[in-house]
Design an enzyme around this catalytic site. Structure first.
Site, short mmCIF file in Angstrom:
data_model
loop_
_atom_site.label_atom_id
_atom_site.label_comp_id
_atom_site.label_asym_id
_atom_site.label_seq_id
_atom_site.Cartn_x
_atom_site.Cartn_y
_atom_site.Cartn_z
N CYS A 128 -5.18 -11.58 11.87
CA CYS A 128 -6.40 -10.59 10.74
C CYS A 128 -5.16 -9.49 10.09
CB CYS A 128 -6.90 -9.75 11.61
SG CYS A 128 -6.38 -9.74 13.15
N HIS A 242 -9.45 -2.89 10.32
CA HIS A 242 -8.75 -3.13 10.14
C HIS A 242 -8.67 -2.10 9.10
CE1 HIS A 242 -7.52 -5.26 13.93
NE2 HIS A 242 -7.13 -6.14 13.57
#
Ligand code: 2RA
Length: 340
Positions: A128, A242
């Site tokens: 990710c 994130h």
């Protein structure tokens, strides 16, 4: 042609999101096979408004499958996905098991979709933090040639799966009253009012496995074997997006206007970059805005003042949803290209 699609690890955060992405991206699913461990058999998932029974994840579950989306851990992926390919399926795997295998393409569709041409049954979905950092880096590489990166990541609890999110939510509730704190949370999950500068174990020269992924995967995805990356990965008390602070050094001089233009035009990127804006949501990307959507938001675009040749450096901030573009959305985008 309607496809028979299996999701390996259908009950986790990424597997659940994959169900939604299959519908959103209009993948022609004829039969859905949600696969999980034996203890989940008897439960169901909801797909396109219908309840679908979960089946046990084992080799014969892949008979007749056209496509498998891997949302399980490395060991299960290693054990079962080659079996699925042997039974005629193509697999897009979100685990780390095959990412660095030279026989397996590692793909971000906005960057290296052409690598799908040499797959041999399995395609790997990148980590990710790699996806979220590279989607905005790639257009700048095309503009001016990236030679090195310095990246600090601020990674959401969702990266640790459902348990990570549940732990953070429980700690927040305990802080603000409500449910009593459950059994003492594992150290890594004690996130509220703390930051954990470790994701994964130590891998190389004081860098963790998560930190080495950006260099290792970045070299493979962007076909830049000499790329050098210094990465610091931090777990922060944020639920599912994130954030990353990125500094790039270029081979060629380039203006900030050219950089901003390239980002504004880049596929998969939303430029939000106006420190003077009245509303914080218009000034810069924040996890509260980027969660549960598929674009990587980029802002705080500015020269890298530490670079003696300022025209060959840039720093920026970006945020993206870890479960969506960081995992499920990217995997389903790959699957759609494979099955089209
Ligand atoms: C994390 N990237 O954020 C790792 C695995 N999803 O924990």
């Amino acid at each position: 042609k309607a496809l028979t699609v299996a999701i390996l690890g259908a009950t986790g955060a990424v597997g659940t999101q994959m169900l939604a992405c299959l519908a959103e991206q209009e993948v022609p699913v004829g039969e859905l096979r949600p696969l999980a461990s034996a203890r989940s058999v008897g439960k169901t998932v909801v797909f396109q408004g219908k309840e679908v029974a979960i089946q046990e994840a084992k080799p014969e579950a892949f008979d007749g499958c056209d496509l498998v989306l891997g949302a399980a851990g490395d060991d299960i992926a290693r054990e079962l996905l080659p079996e699925a390919v042997r039974r005629g399926a193509v697999a897009v795997d979100n685990s780390h098991a095959f990412r660095m295998d030279p026989q397996v393409p590692l793909v971000i569709p906005e960057i290296n979709a052409d690598d799908l041409s040499w797959h041999q049954g399995i395609v790997a979905n990148p980590n990710c933090a790699t996806i979220i950092g590279l989607v905005p880096t790639w257009p700048l590489h095309k503009l001016a040639g990236v030679s090195r990166m310095i990246v600090s990541t601020y990674q959401a609890a969702s990266g640790a799966g459902e348990p990570g999110m549940a732990a953070l939510e429980a700690e927040m509730k305990a802080l603000v009253g409500g449910d009593s704190m459950p059994a003492p949370q594992a150290f890594a999950a004690q996130l509220v009012s703390n930051l954990i500068p470790q994701i994964g174990g130590e891998q190389y020269a004081g860098y963790t496995s998560e930190e080495m992924k950006l260099q290792d995967e970045g070299r493979k995805i962007m076909h830049l074997p000499e790329l050098r990356v210094s990465c610091t990965c931090v777990r922060v008390p944020v639920l599912r997006s994130h954030s990353e602070s990125v500094t790039l050094e270029f081979e060629r001089a380039v203006s900030l206007e050219e950089i901003r233009e390239a980002l504004d035009q880049a596929p998969g990127v939303k430029l939000v970059d106006d420190l003077g804006a009245a509303d914080a949501h218009d000034r810069f990307p924040m996890p509260i805005d980027t969660s549960d959507q598929d674009l990587i938001w980029v802002g705080r675009v500015r020269r890298d003042l530490s670079n003696p040749d300022e025209a060959r450096g840039v720093s920026f901030w970006c945020c993206g949803d870890q479960i969506r573009k960081g995992a499920a959305t990217n995997a389903v985008q790959i699957a759609k290209l494979l099955c089209s």
